[in-house]
Design a protein around this motif. Sequence first.
Motif, PDB file in Angstrom:
ATOM      1  N   ALA A   1      -5.248   7.196  20.525  1.00 29.32           N
ATOM      2  CA  ALA A   1      -6.842   7.824  20.593  1.00 29.32           C
ATOM      3  C   ALA A   1      -7.271   6.151  20.386  1.00 29.32           C
ATOM      4  CB  ALA A   1      -6.959   8.043  18.802  1.00 29.32           C
ATOM      5  N   GLY A   2      -6.626   5.327  20.818  1.00 29.39           N
ATOM      6  CA  GLY A   2      -7.823   4.036  21.336  1.00 29.39           C
ATOM      7  C   GLY A   2      -7.551   2.891  19.901  1.00 29.39           C
ATOM      8  N   GLY A   3      -7.168   3.025  18.956  1.00 31.52           N
ATOM      9  CA  GLY A   3      -7.212   2.208  17.661  1.00 31.52           C
ATOM     10  C   GLY A   3      -5.997   1.658  17.101  1.00 31.52           C
ATOM     11  N   ILE A   4      -5.817   0.657  16.673  1.00 24.55           N
ATOM     12  CA  ILE A   4      -4.626  -0.439  15.759  1.00 24.55           C
ATOM     13  C   ILE A   4      -4.783   0.474  14.667  1.00 24.55           C
ATOM     14  CG2 ILE A   4      -3.188  -2.556  15.843  1.00 24.55           C
ATOM     15  CD1 ILE A   4      -5.042  -3.370  18.733  1.00 24.55           C
ATOM     16  N   LEU A   5      -3.206   0.309  13.485  1.00 28.75           N
ATOM     17  CA  LEU A   5      -3.216   0.914  12.374  1.00 28.75           C
ATOM     18  C   LEU A   5      -2.590  -0.496  12.016  1.00 28.75           C
ATOM     19  CD1 LEU A   5      -2.969   2.552  10.619  1.00 28.75           C
ATOM     20  CD2 LEU A   5      -0.852   3.670  11.094  1.00 28.75           C
ATOM     21  N   ILE A   6      -3.176  -0.631  10.985  1.00 32.58           N
ATOM     22  CA  ILE A   6      -2.545  -2.095   9.618  1.00 32.58           C
ATOM     23  C   ILE A   6      -2.599  -1.239   8.475  1.00 32.58           C
ATOM     24  CG2 ILE A   6      -5.200  -3.380   9.593  1.00 32.58           C
ATOM     25  CD1 ILE A   6      -3.179  -5.237   9.084  1.00 32.58           C
ATOM     26  N   TRP A   7      -1.945  -1.655   7.327  1.00 32.03           N
ATOM     27  CA  TRP A   7      -1.602  -0.950   5.884  1.00 32.03           C
ATOM     28  C   TRP A   7      -1.827  -1.845   4.926  1.00 32.03           C
ATOM     29  CZ3 TRP A   7      -1.750   4.164   7.019  1.00 32.03           C
ATOM     30  CH2 TRP A   7      -2.287   4.981   5.140  1.00 32.03           C
ATOM     31  N   ASN A   8      -3.579  -1.805   4.217  1.00 31.93           N
ATOM     32  CA  ASN A   8      -3.729  -2.749   3.140  1.00 31.93           C
ATOM     33  C   ASN A   8      -3.534  -2.570   2.186  1.00 31.93           C
ATOM     34  OD1 ASN A   8      -6.966  -3.815   3.257  1.00 31.93           O
ATOM     35  ND2 ASN A   8      -5.397  -5.171   2.317  1.00 31.93           N
ATOM     36  N   PRO A   9      -3.247  -1.834   1.222  1.00 31.67           N
ATOM     37  CA  PRO A   9      -3.071  -1.716  -0.399  1.00 31.67           C
ATOM     38  C   PRO A   9      -3.968  -2.100  -0.900  1.00 31.67           C
ATOM     39  CG  PRO A   9      -0.777  -2.636   0.200  1.00 31.67           C
ATOM     40  CD  PRO A   9      -1.216  -2.484   1.364  1.00 31.67           C
ATOM     41  N   GLU A  10      -4.200  -0.799  -1.909  1.00 32.32           N
ATOM     42  CA  GLU A  10      -5.225  -1.621  -3.074  1.00 32.32           C
ATOM     43  C   GLU A  10      -4.106  -1.702  -4.002  1.00 32.32           C
ATOM     44  OE1 GLU A  10      -6.637   0.523  -5.084  1.00 32.32           O
ATOM     45  OE2 GLU A  10      -5.186   2.630  -5.537  1.00 32.32           O
ATOM     46  N   PHE A  11      -5.187  -2.204  -5.198  1.00 36.28           N
ATOM     47  CA  PHE A  11      -4.315  -2.967  -6.922  1.00 36.28           C
ATOM     48  C   PHE A  11      -5.647  -2.655  -7.530  1.00 36.28           C
ATOM     49  CE2 PHE A  11      -2.359  -5.177  -3.525  1.00 36.28           C
ATOM     50  CZ  PHE A  11      -0.592  -4.609  -3.075  1.00 36.28           C
ATOM     51  N   LEU A  12      -6.658  -1.727  -7.539  1.00 31.72           N
ATOM     52  CA  LEU A  12      -7.487  -2.092  -8.113  1.00 31.72           C
ATOM     53  C   LEU A  12      -7.143  -1.113  -9.676  1.00 31.72           C
ATOM     54  CD1 LEU A  12     -10.514  -0.215  -5.971  1.00 31.72           C
ATOM     55  CD2 LEU A  12      -9.422  -2.996  -5.558  1.00 31.72           C
ATOM     56  N   ARG A  13      -7.575  -2.112  -9.916  1.00 34.59           N
ATOM     57  CA  ARG A  13      -7.681  -1.871 -12.319  1.00 34.59           C
ATOM     58  C   ARG A  13      -9.218  -1.252 -12.513  1.00 34.59           C
ATOM     59  NH1 ARG A  13      -7.020  -7.473 -14.086  1.00 34.59           N
ATOM     60  NH2 ARG A  13      -8.251  -7.584 -13.371  1.00 34.59           N
ATOM     61  N   GLU A  14      -8.983   0.350 -13.169  1.00 36.41           N
ATOM     62  CA  GLU A  14     -10.470   0.643 -13.457  1.00 36.41           C
ATOM     63  C   GLU A  14     -10.917  -0.671 -14.402  1.00 36.41           C
ATOM     64  OE1 GLU A  14     -11.319   4.882 -13.744  1.00 36.41           O
ATOM     65  OE2 GLU A  14      -8.966   4.997 -12.245  1.00 36.41           O
ATOM     66  N   SER A  15     -12.439  -0.289 -14.556  1.00 39.28           N
ATOM     67  CA  SER A  15     -13.298  -1.044 -15.024  1.00 39.28           C
ATOM     68  C   SER A  15     -12.969  -2.542 -14.886  1.00 39.28           C
ATOM     69  CB  SER A  15     -12.600  -1.919 -17.243  1.00 39.28           C
ATOM     70  OG  SER A  15     -11.025  -1.982 -16.884  1.00 39.28           O
ATOM     71  N   PHE A  16     -11.661  -3.165 -14.327  1.00 35.25           N
ATOM     72  CA  PHE A  16     -11.566  -4.073 -13.095  1.00 35.25           C
ATOM     73  C   PHE A  16     -12.451  -3.892 -11.528  1.00 35.25           C
ATOM     74  CE2 PHE A  16     -10.113  -4.642 -16.950  1.00 35.25           C
ATOM     75  CZ  PHE A  16      -9.974  -6.158 -17.677  1.00 35.25           C
ATOM     76  N   ALA A  17     -12.727  -3.121 -11.316  1.00 36.67           N
ATOM     77  CA  ALA A  17     -12.294  -2.470  -9.586  1.00 36.67           C
ATOM     78  C   ALA A  17     -12.807  -4.076  -8.660  1.00 36.67           C
ATOM     79  CB  ALA A  17     -12.902  -0.990  -9.533  1.00 36.67           C
ATOM     80  N   VAL A  18     -14.776  -4.060  -9.364  1.00 33.18           N
ATOM     81  CA  VAL A  18     -15.636  -5.358  -8.326  1.00 33.18           C
ATOM     82  C   VAL A  18     -14.070  -6.580  -8.118  1.00 33.18           C
ATOM     83  CG1 VAL A  18     -17.632  -5.833  -7.910  1.00 33.18           C
ATOM     84  CG2 VAL A  18     -17.681  -3.581  -8.802  1.00 33.18           C
ATOM     85  N   GLN A  19     -14.295  -6.825  -9.218  1.00 31.67           N
ATOM     86  CA  GLN A  19     -13.670  -8.441  -8.871  1.00 31.67           C
ATOM     87  C   GLN A  19     -12.438  -8.265  -8.453  1.00 31.67           C
ATOM     88  OE1 GLN A  19     -12.559  -9.742 -13.222  1.00 31.67           O
ATOM     89  NE2 GLN A  19     -10.253 -10.435 -12.745  1.00 31.67           N
ATOM     90  N   ASP A  20     -11.753  -6.625  -8.842  1.00 32.98           N
ATOM     91  CA  ASP A  20     -10.161  -6.568  -7.540  1.00 32.98           C
ATOM     92  C   ASP A  20     -10.498  -6.843  -6.836  1.00 32.98           C
ATOM     93  OD1 ASP A  20      -8.914  -6.962 -10.165  1.00 32.98           O
ATOM     94  OD2 ASP A  20      -8.642  -4.827 -10.359  1.00 32.98           O
ATOM     95  N   THR A  21     -11.632  -6.845  -6.476  1.00 30.83           N
ATOM     96  CA  THR A  21     -11.775  -6.105  -4.836  1.00 30.83           C
ATOM     97  C   THR A  21     -12.574  -8.003  -4.383  1.00 30.83           C
ATOM     98  OG1 THR A  21     -12.642  -4.157  -5.284  1.00 30.83           O
ATOM     99  CG2 THR A  21     -13.117  -4.719  -3.222  1.00 30.83           C
ATOM    100  N   LEU A  22     -13.312  -8.223  -4.278  1.00 28.18           N
ATOM    101  CA  LEU A  22     -13.377  -9.234  -3.929  1.00 28.18           C
ATOM    102  C   LEU A  22     -13.050 -10.783  -4.258  1.00 28.18           C
ATOM    103  CD1 LEU A  22     -16.988  -9.024  -5.342  1.00 28.18           C
ATOM    104  CD2 LEU A  22     -16.245  -8.590  -3.356  1.00 28.18           C
ATOM    105  N   ARG A  23     -12.305 -10.732  -5.676  1.00 29.47           N
ATOM    106  CA  ARG A  23     -10.719 -11.477  -6.083  1.00 29.47           C
ATOM    107  C   ARG A  23      -9.795 -10.649  -6.059  1.00 29.47           C
ATOM    108  NH1 ARG A  23     -14.450 -13.858  -2.905  1.00 29.47           N
ATOM    109  NH2 ARG A  23     -15.438 -15.397  -3.714  1.00 29.47           N
ATOM    110  N   PRO A  24      -9.236 -10.527  -5.479  1.00 34.19           N
ATOM    111  CA  PRO A  24      -7.910  -9.631  -5.928  1.00 34.19           C
ATOM    112  C   PRO A  24      -7.142 -10.763  -5.824  1.00 34.19           C
ATOM    113  CG  PRO A  24      -8.203  -9.457  -3.151  1.00 34.19           C
ATOM    114  CD  PRO A  24      -9.153 -10.608  -3.823  1.00 34.19           C
ATOM    115  N   ASP A  25      -5.998 -10.683  -6.625  1.00 34.50           N
ATOM    116  CA  ASP A  25      -4.358 -11.773  -6.575  1.00 34.50           C
ATOM    117  C   ASP A  25      -4.374 -12.060  -5.338  1.00 34.50           C
ATOM    118  OD1 ASP A  25      -3.102  -9.474  -6.791  1.00 34.50           O
ATOM    119  OD2 ASP A  25      -3.122  -9.514  -9.345  1.00 34.50           O
TER     120      ASP A  25
END
Length: 435
Positions: A139-163
Amino acid sequence: MNISVIGCGYLGAVHAACMAEIGHTVVGVDVDEEKVGLLSAGQAPFHEPDFEELLAKNVDAGRLRFTTDFAEVADSQVHFIGVGTPEAADGSADMTYMTSAVQSLLPHLGKAEGHSIVVGKSTVPVGTADSIEDAVVEAGGILIWNPEFLRESFAVQDTLRPDRLVYGVSKDEERAQVSQDILDEVYANIIGAGVVRLVMDFPTAELVKVSANSFLATKISFINAMAEICDATGADVTKLAEAIGMDDRIGKKFLRAGIGYGGGCLPKDTRAFQARTEQLGLHSLDFLTAINEINDRRRNHSAELAIEALGGDVAGKKIAVLGAAFKPNSDDMRNSPALDIAKTLADAGATVVVTDPAAGPVLQRKRPEITVAANAHDAINNSEVTLLLTEWDVFKNLDPTTLAPANKIIIDGRNALDPQVWKDAGWDYYGMGRS
Protein backbone atom coordinates in the motif's frame (compact mmCIF):
# COMPACT_ATOMS: atom_id res chain seq x y z
CA MET A 1 5.57 16.30 11.55
CA ASN A 2 2.04 15.36 10.55
CA ILE A 3 0.97 12.35 12.58
CA SER A 4 -2.18 10.24 12.82
CA VAL A 5 -3.17 8.04 15.75
CA ILE A 6 -5.62 5.26 14.92
CA GLY A 7 -7.71 4.30 17.94
CA CYS A 8 -8.35 6.91 20.62
CA GLY A 9 -8.96 4.85 23.71
CA TYR A 10 -6.69 5.07 26.72
CA LEU A 11 -3.45 4.39 24.81
CA GLY A 12 -4.24 6.30 21.63
CA ALA A 13 -5.74 9.42 23.20
CA VAL A 14 -2.83 9.86 25.59
CA HIS A 15 -0.29 9.22 22.82
CA ALA A 16 -2.00 11.72 20.51
CA ALA A 17 -2.01 14.46 23.15
CA CYS A 18 1.63 13.82 24.05
CA MET A 19 2.77 13.86 20.41
CA ALA A 20 1.03 17.23 20.01
CA GLU A 21 2.68 18.42 23.22
CA ILE A 22 6.17 17.80 21.79
CA GLY A 23 5.31 19.84 18.71
CA HIS A 24 3.73 17.58 16.09
CA THR A 25 0.42 18.16 14.30
CA VAL A 26 -1.79 15.23 15.21
CA VAL A 27 -5.12 13.83 14.07
CA GLY A 28 -6.73 11.10 16.14
CA VAL A 29 -9.16 8.69 14.46
CA ASP A 30 -11.78 6.60 16.19
CA VAL A 31 -15.09 5.01 15.18
CA ASP A 32 -16.80 6.07 18.43
CA GLU A 33 -18.53 9.37 17.65
CA GLU A 34 -19.24 10.17 21.31
CA LYS A 35 -15.60 9.69 22.25
CA VAL A 36 -14.44 11.80 19.30
CA GLY A 37 -16.86 14.53 20.34
CA LEU A 38 -15.52 14.64 23.90
CA LEU A 39 -11.89 14.62 22.81
CA SER A 40 -12.54 17.33 20.21
CA ALA A 41 -13.95 19.50 22.98
CA GLY A 42 -10.82 18.93 25.06
CA GLN A 43 -12.66 16.70 27.52
CA ALA A 44 -11.12 13.44 28.71
CA PRO A 45 -13.39 10.38 28.46
CA PHE A 46 -11.46 8.73 31.32
CA HIS A 47 -9.61 9.79 34.46
CA GLU A 48 -5.85 10.06 34.07
CA PRO A 49 -3.68 12.58 35.96
CA ASP A 50 -2.45 15.50 33.79
CA PHE A 51 -4.12 14.16 30.66
CA GLU A 52 -7.14 16.45 30.38
CA GLU A 53 -5.00 19.57 30.80
CA LEU A 54 -2.63 18.38 28.07
CA LEU A 55 -5.55 17.46 25.82
CA ALA A 56 -7.35 20.79 26.18
CA LYS A 57 -4.14 22.78 25.75
CA ASN A 58 -3.23 21.13 22.43
CA VAL A 59 -6.78 21.08 21.03
CA ASP A 60 -7.01 24.82 21.78
CA ALA A 61 -3.60 25.39 20.17
CA GLY A 62 -4.75 23.70 16.96
CA ARG A 63 -2.07 21.01 17.06
CA LEU A 64 -4.53 18.25 17.92
CA ARG A 65 -7.86 17.26 16.42
CA PHE A 66 -10.05 14.15 16.32
CA THR A 67 -12.25 12.64 13.65
CA THR A 68 -14.16 9.53 12.59
CA ASP A 69 -13.07 9.98 8.95
CA PHE A 70 -10.02 7.92 7.92
CA ALA A 71 -9.55 10.11 4.84
CA GLU A 72 -8.19 12.83 7.15
CA VAL A 73 -5.02 10.81 7.78
CA ALA A 74 -3.85 11.05 4.16
CA ASP A 75 -1.54 14.01 4.88
CA SER A 76 0.19 12.22 7.74
CA GLN A 77 3.66 10.78 7.29
CA VAL A 78 3.49 8.71 10.48
CA HIS A 79 0.51 6.57 11.49
CA PHE A 80 0.40 5.13 15.00
CA ILE A 81 -1.99 2.22 15.59
CA GLY A 82 -3.17 2.07 19.19
CA VAL A 83 -6.39 0.06 19.06
CA GLY A 84 -7.41 -2.42 21.73
CA THR A 85 -6.78 -6.16 21.53
CA PRO A 86 -9.30 -7.43 24.10
CA GLU A 87 -9.51 -10.97 25.37
CA ALA A 88 -11.43 -13.44 23.22
CA ALA A 89 -13.56 -16.22 24.69
CA ASP A 90 -10.66 -18.72 24.48
CA GLY A 91 -8.21 -16.37 26.24
CA SER A 92 -6.39 -15.34 23.06
CA ALA A 93 -6.18 -11.76 21.83
CA ASP A 94 -9.16 -10.60 19.78
CA MET A 95 -7.58 -8.97 16.73
CA THR A 96 -10.82 -7.60 15.26
CA TYR A 97 -9.97 -3.95 15.94
CA MET A 98 -6.39 -4.31 14.76
CA THR A 99 -7.46 -5.96 11.50
CA SER A 100 -10.10 -3.28 10.93
CA ALA A 101 -7.66 -0.45 11.66
CA VAL A 102 -5.05 -1.78 9.23
CA GLN A 103 -7.60 -2.37 6.47
CA SER A 104 -9.06 1.12 6.93
CA LEU A 105 -5.61 2.73 6.90
CA LEU A 106 -4.15 0.96 3.85
CA PRO A 107 -6.01 3.01 1.17
CA HIS A 108 -4.58 6.23 2.63
CA LEU A 109 -0.90 5.24 2.79
CA GLY A 110 1.70 6.68 0.47
CA LYS A 111 -0.21 9.92 -0.17
CA ALA A 112 1.89 12.17 2.06
CA GLU A 113 5.17 13.64 0.88
CA GLY A 114 8.10 11.32 1.56
CA HIS A 115 7.89 7.91 3.17
CA SER A 116 4.81 6.81 5.10
CA ILE A 117 5.45 4.66 8.16
CA VAL A 118 2.93 2.64 10.15
CA VAL A 119 3.85 2.33 13.81
CA GLY A 120 2.25 -0.49 15.78
CA LYS A 121 1.77 0.35 19.45
CA SER A 122 -0.94 -2.14 20.39
CA THR A 123 -0.13 -5.24 22.43
CA VAL A 124 -0.42 -8.08 19.92
CA PRO A 125 0.41 -11.79 19.63
CA VAL A 126 3.94 -12.44 18.46
CA GLY A 127 3.95 -12.81 14.68
CA THR A 128 1.41 -10.05 14.04
CA ALA A 129 3.85 -7.60 12.46
CA ASP A 130 5.24 -10.23 10.10
CA SER A 131 1.68 -11.12 9.06
CA ILE A 132 0.74 -7.56 8.04
CA GLU A 133 4.02 -6.19 6.72
CA ASP A 134 3.47 -7.20 3.08
CA ALA A 135 0.06 -5.49 2.94
CA VAL A 136 1.51 -2.30 4.42
CA VAL A 137 4.42 -2.30 1.93
CA GLU A 138 2.14 -2.98 -1.06
CA ALA A 139 0.00 0.00 0.00
CA GLY A 140 3.06 2.27 0.00
CA GLY A 141 4.03 2.20 3.67
CA ILE A 142 6.78 0.86 5.91
CA LEU A 143 5.99 -0.99 9.15
CA ILE A 144 7.75 -0.59 12.49
CA TRP A 145 6.63 -1.89 15.90
CA ASN A 146 6.92 0.40 18.91
CA PRO A 147 5.18 -1.23 21.90
CA GLU A 148 3.71 0.89 24.69
CA PHE A 149 4.60 0.52 28.36
CA LEU A 150 2.04 2.78 29.98
CA ARG A 151 1.17 2.52 33.64
CA GLU A 152 -2.31 3.81 34.34
CA SER A 153 -2.14 6.97 36.47
CA PHE A 154 1.37 7.62 35.03
CA ALA A 155 0.52 7.49 31.32
CA VAL A 156 1.53 11.05 30.42
CA GLN A 157 4.85 10.70 32.21
CA ASP A 158 5.45 7.28 30.63
CA THR A 159 4.82 8.69 27.13
CA LEU A 160 6.86 11.86 27.42
CA ARG A 161 9.69 10.37 29.51
CA PRO A 162 9.56 6.57 29.14
CA ASP A 163 12.20 4.35 30.71
CA ARG A 164 12.99 3.00 27.22
CA LEU A 165 11.87 3.10 23.59
CA VAL A 166 11.63 -0.21 21.74
CA TYR A 167 11.71 -0.37 17.92
CA GLY A 168 10.86 -3.59 16.11
CA VAL A 169 12.09 -3.22 12.53
CA SER A 170 11.74 -5.06 9.24
CA LYS A 171 14.14 -7.73 8.04
CA ASP A 172 14.57 -5.54 4.95
CA GLU A 173 17.56 -3.36 5.86
CA GLU A 174 16.51 -0.36 3.78
CA ARG A 175 12.97 -0.29 5.19
CA ALA A 176 14.34 -0.85 8.69
CA GLN A 177 16.66 2.15 8.42
CA VAL A 178 14.04 4.47 6.91
CA SER A 179 11.45 3.64 9.58
CA GLN A 180 14.02 3.98 12.35
CA ASP A 181 15.18 7.38 11.09
CA ILE A 182 11.62 8.71 10.84
CA LEU A 183 10.61 7.43 14.28
CA ASP A 184 13.81 8.94 15.69
CA GLU A 185 12.60 12.27 14.26
CA VAL A 186 9.19 11.83 15.89
CA TYR A 187 10.82 11.12 19.24
CA ALA A 188 13.72 13.56 18.87
CA ASN A 189 12.87 15.46 22.06
CA ILE A 190 12.49 12.25 24.05
CA ILE A 191 15.70 10.68 22.73
CA GLY A 192 17.49 13.99 23.27
CA ALA A 193 16.51 13.83 26.94
CA GLY A 194 18.56 10.64 27.27
CA VAL A 195 15.89 7.94 26.94
CA VAL A 196 17.43 4.63 25.85
CA ARG A 197 16.34 3.31 22.45
CA LEU A 198 16.49 -0.41 21.72
CA VAL A 199 16.28 -1.68 18.13
CA MET A 200 15.34 -5.30 17.43
CA ASP A 201 13.30 -7.46 15.05
CA PHE A 202 9.50 -7.60 14.92
CA PRO A 203 8.91 -10.71 17.06
CA THR A 204 11.30 -9.64 19.81
CA ALA A 205 9.62 -6.23 20.05
CA GLU A 206 6.19 -7.86 20.21
CA LEU A 207 7.38 -10.11 23.04
CA VAL A 208 8.73 -7.30 25.23
CA LYS A 209 5.37 -6.03 26.55
CA VAL A 210 3.73 -9.40 27.16
CA SER A 211 6.92 -10.79 28.71
CA ALA A 212 7.19 -7.82 31.07
CA ASN A 213 3.54 -8.10 32.11
CA SER A 214 3.82 -11.85 32.65
CA PHE A 215 6.88 -11.35 34.83
CA LEU A 216 5.12 -8.68 36.90
CA ALA A 217 2.07 -10.91 37.29
CA THR A 218 4.35 -13.74 38.44
CA LYS A 219 6.04 -11.49 41.01
CA ILE A 220 2.69 -10.27 42.37
CA SER A 221 1.26 -13.77 42.61
CA PHE A 222 4.47 -15.01 44.24
CA ILE A 223 4.19 -12.59 47.15
CA ASN A 224 0.47 -13.36 47.42
CA ALA A 225 1.30 -17.06 47.64
CA MET A 226 3.72 -16.15 50.44
CA ALA A 227 0.86 -14.26 52.12
CA GLU A 228 -1.18 -17.46 52.13
CA ILE A 229 1.70 -19.25 53.84
CA CYS A 230 2.11 -16.39 56.31
CA ASP A 231 -1.57 -16.53 57.19
CA ALA A 232 -1.23 -20.26 57.87
CA THR A 233 1.92 -19.95 59.98
CA GLY A 234 1.54 -16.62 61.77
CA ALA A 235 4.33 -14.92 59.82
CA ASP A 236 4.20 -11.34 58.51
CA VAL A 237 4.36 -11.00 54.72
CA THR A 238 5.26 -7.30 54.87
CA LYS A 239 8.45 -8.09 56.82
CA LEU A 240 9.14 -11.02 54.52
CA ALA A 241 8.77 -8.81 51.42
CA GLU A 242 11.05 -6.18 52.94
CA ALA A 243 13.74 -8.75 53.58
CA ILE A 244 13.70 -10.47 50.20
CA GLY A 245 13.30 -7.13 48.38
CA MET A 246 16.69 -6.01 49.68
CA ASP A 247 18.26 -8.64 47.45
CA ASP A 248 19.14 -6.62 44.34
CA ARG A 249 18.46 -9.69 42.20
CA ILE A 250 14.82 -9.46 43.28
CA GLY A 251 14.07 -5.83 44.15
CA LYS A 252 11.25 -4.33 46.22
CA LYS A 253 8.77 -3.36 43.51
CA PHE A 254 5.59 -5.42 43.09
CA LEU A 255 6.19 -7.28 46.36
CA ARG A 256 3.16 -5.95 48.24
CA ALA A 257 0.70 -8.70 49.06
CA GLY A 258 -2.97 -7.91 48.61
CA ILE A 259 -6.02 -8.79 46.56
CA GLY A 260 -4.07 -9.26 43.34
CA TYR A 261 -3.78 -7.56 39.99
CA GLY A 262 -6.57 -6.42 37.71
CA GLY A 263 -7.08 -3.84 34.99
CA GLY A 264 -6.97 -4.12 31.25
CA CYS A 265 -3.42 -5.46 30.85
CA LEU A 266 -2.00 -8.05 33.23
CA PRO A 267 -4.92 -10.53 33.32
CA LYS A 268 -5.60 -10.19 29.59
CA ASP A 269 -1.97 -10.19 28.46
CA THR A 270 -0.92 -13.20 30.52
CA ARG A 271 -3.79 -15.30 29.17
CA ALA A 272 -3.23 -14.12 25.60
CA PHE A 273 0.50 -14.81 25.83
CA GLN A 274 -0.14 -18.32 27.09
CA ALA A 275 -2.74 -18.91 24.37
CA ARG A 276 -0.28 -17.77 21.69
CA THR A 277 2.48 -20.10 22.90
CA GLU A 278 0.00 -22.99 22.86
CA GLN A 279 -0.86 -22.09 19.26
CA LEU A 280 2.87 -22.43 18.57
CA GLY A 281 2.79 -25.92 20.07
CA LEU A 282 4.69 -24.87 23.21
CA HIS A 283 3.99 -25.36 26.91
CA SER A 284 6.56 -22.82 28.07
CA LEU A 285 3.98 -20.68 29.88
CA ASP A 286 1.83 -23.34 31.51
CA PHE A 287 2.89 -21.91 34.88
CA LEU A 288 0.80 -18.79 34.12
CA THR A 289 -2.31 -20.86 34.80
CA ALA A 290 -1.20 -21.20 38.43
CA ILE A 291 -0.23 -17.51 38.54
CA ASN A 292 -3.75 -16.45 37.56
CA GLU A 293 -5.30 -19.00 39.94
CA ILE A 294 -3.37 -17.48 42.85
CA ASN A 295 -4.59 -14.06 41.76
CA ASP A 296 -8.20 -15.20 41.73
CA ARG A 297 -7.83 -16.81 45.16
CA ARG A 298 -6.82 -13.50 46.71
CA ARG A 299 -10.15 -11.97 45.71
CA ASN A 300 -12.03 -14.85 47.26
CA HIS A 301 -9.89 -14.64 50.40
CA SER A 302 -10.89 -11.03 51.12
CA ALA A 303 -14.58 -11.80 50.73
CA GLU A 304 -14.20 -14.88 52.94
CA LEU A 305 -12.49 -12.77 55.61
CA ALA A 306 -15.43 -10.37 55.66
CA ILE A 307 -17.93 -13.22 55.96
CA GLU A 308 -15.88 -14.89 58.68
CA ALA A 309 -15.55 -11.63 60.62
CA LEU A 310 -19.34 -11.39 60.73
CA GLY A 311 -19.85 -14.89 62.04
CA GLY A 312 -20.36 -16.60 58.71
CA ASP A 313 -23.46 -14.71 57.61
CA VAL A 314 -23.54 -11.30 55.89
CA ALA A 315 -27.19 -11.39 54.79
CA GLY A 316 -28.79 -7.99 55.27
CA LYS A 317 -25.63 -6.48 56.77
CA LYS A 318 -24.11 -3.27 55.47
CA ILE A 319 -20.57 -3.64 54.15
CA ALA A 320 -18.47 -0.66 53.09
CA VAL A 321 -16.11 -1.11 50.13
CA LEU A 322 -13.45 1.57 49.74
CA GLY A 323 -12.42 1.50 46.09
CA ALA A 324 -13.89 0.40 42.78
CA ALA A 325 -11.07 1.07 40.29
CA PHE A 326 -8.40 -1.60 39.91
CA LYS A 327 -5.76 0.88 41.10
CA PRO A 328 -5.68 4.40 42.58
CA ASN A 329 -5.63 7.60 40.48
CA SER A 330 -7.68 5.88 37.79
CA ASP A 331 -11.35 5.27 37.03
CA ASP A 332 -10.59 2.03 35.17
CA MET A 333 -12.77 -0.78 36.54
CA ARG A 334 -11.85 -3.42 33.98
CA ASN A 335 -11.27 -6.72 35.79
CA SER A 336 -11.28 -4.83 39.09
CA PRO A 337 -10.62 -7.06 42.14
CA ALA A 338 -12.60 -4.58 44.25
CA LEU A 339 -15.75 -4.98 42.17
CA ASP A 340 -15.40 -8.77 42.12
CA ILE A 341 -15.19 -8.83 45.92
CA ALA A 342 -18.14 -6.44 46.23
CA LYS A 343 -20.19 -8.70 43.96
CA THR A 344 -19.30 -11.81 45.95
CA LEU A 345 -20.49 -10.15 49.14
CA ALA A 346 -23.64 -8.81 47.50
CA ASP A 347 -24.40 -12.29 46.14
CA ALA A 348 -24.06 -13.58 49.73
CA GLY A 349 -26.85 -11.20 50.74
CA ALA A 350 -24.88 -8.22 52.06
CA THR A 351 -25.92 -4.63 51.45
CA VAL A 352 -22.74 -3.36 49.81
CA VAL A 353 -21.95 0.35 49.61
CA VAL A 354 -19.03 1.34 47.35
CA THR A 355 -17.10 4.59 47.23
CA ASP A 356 -14.27 5.67 44.93
CA PRO A 357 -13.00 9.23 44.20
CA ALA A 358 -12.81 8.77 40.41
CA ALA A 359 -14.61 5.53 39.57
CA GLY A 360 -17.57 6.20 41.89
CA PRO A 361 -19.42 8.61 39.56
CA VAL A 362 -18.76 6.31 36.57
CA LEU A 363 -20.04 3.31 38.53
CA GLN A 364 -23.15 5.21 39.61
CA ARG A 365 -23.90 6.11 36.00
CA LYS A 366 -23.16 2.74 34.42
CA ARG A 367 -24.26 0.40 37.22
CA PRO A 368 -27.25 2.07 38.92
CA GLU A 369 -28.03 -1.16 40.79
CA ILE A 370 -24.88 -0.63 42.90
CA THR A 371 -25.14 1.72 45.88
CA VAL A 372 -22.39 4.35 45.62
CA ALA A 373 -21.52 6.68 48.50
CA ALA A 374 -20.04 10.14 47.99
CA ASN A 375 -17.14 9.51 50.37
CA ALA A 376 -15.62 7.04 52.81
CA HIS A 377 -17.36 8.48 55.86
CA ASP A 378 -20.78 8.01 54.26
CA ALA A 379 -19.93 4.48 53.13
CA ILE A 380 -18.61 3.42 56.55
CA ASN A 381 -21.41 5.01 58.57
CA ASN A 382 -23.34 2.17 60.33
CA SER A 383 -21.43 -0.50 58.37
CA GLU A 384 -20.73 -3.91 59.89
CA VAL A 385 -17.37 -4.35 58.17
CA THR A 386 -15.17 -2.12 56.01
CA LEU A 387 -12.87 -3.31 53.21
CA LEU A 388 -10.05 -1.16 51.79
CA LEU A 389 -9.68 -2.52 48.25
CA THR A 390 -8.14 0.36 46.25
CA GLU A 391 -5.32 2.25 47.97
CA TRP A 392 -6.31 5.84 47.23
CA ASP A 393 -4.46 8.32 49.47
CA VAL A 394 -7.79 9.62 50.76
CA PHE A 395 -8.51 6.13 52.13
CA LYS A 396 -4.99 5.51 53.42
CA ASN A 397 -5.10 8.80 55.31
CA LEU A 398 -8.44 8.22 57.03
CA ASP A 399 -8.50 8.91 60.77
CA PRO A 400 -10.25 5.83 62.21
CA THR A 401 -11.34 7.78 65.28
CA THR A 402 -13.60 9.97 63.10
CA LEU A 403 -15.53 7.07 61.55
CA ALA A 404 -18.89 5.80 62.78
CA PRO A 405 -19.42 2.14 61.84
CA ALA A 406 -21.76 -0.25 63.57
CA ASN A 407 -18.79 -2.61 64.02
CA LYS A 408 -15.15 -1.55 63.98
CA ILE A 409 -13.83 -4.20 61.60
CA ILE A 410 -11.37 -3.22 58.84
CA ILE A 411 -10.05 -5.59 56.17
CA ASP A 412 -6.99 -4.05 54.54
CA GLY A 413 -6.95 -5.70 51.14
CA ARG A 414 -3.90 -3.72 50.03
CA ASN A 415 -1.81 -3.76 53.22
CA ALA A 416 -1.85 0.01 52.86
CA LEU A 417 -2.81 0.97 56.44
CA ASP A 418 -0.86 1.16 59.69
CA PRO A 419 -2.40 -1.69 61.71
CA GLN A 420 -1.44 -0.17 65.05
CA VAL A 421 -3.21 3.12 64.33
CA TRP A 422 -6.45 1.27 63.64
CA LYS A 423 -6.05 -1.11 66.57
CA ASP A 424 -5.40 1.81 68.91
CA ALA A 425 -8.69 3.31 67.70
CA GLY A 426 -10.50 0.13 68.75
CA TRP A 427 -10.76 -1.56 65.36
CA ASP A 428 -10.24 -5.23 64.59
CA TYR A 429 -7.64 -5.16 61.81
CA TYR A 430 -7.27 -7.90 59.17
CA GLY A 431 -4.41 -7.65 56.68
CA MET A 432 -3.19 -9.87 53.89
CA GLY A 433 -0.63 -12.27 55.34
CA ARG A 434 -0.17 -10.07 58.42
CA SER A 435 -1.33 -12.34 61.24
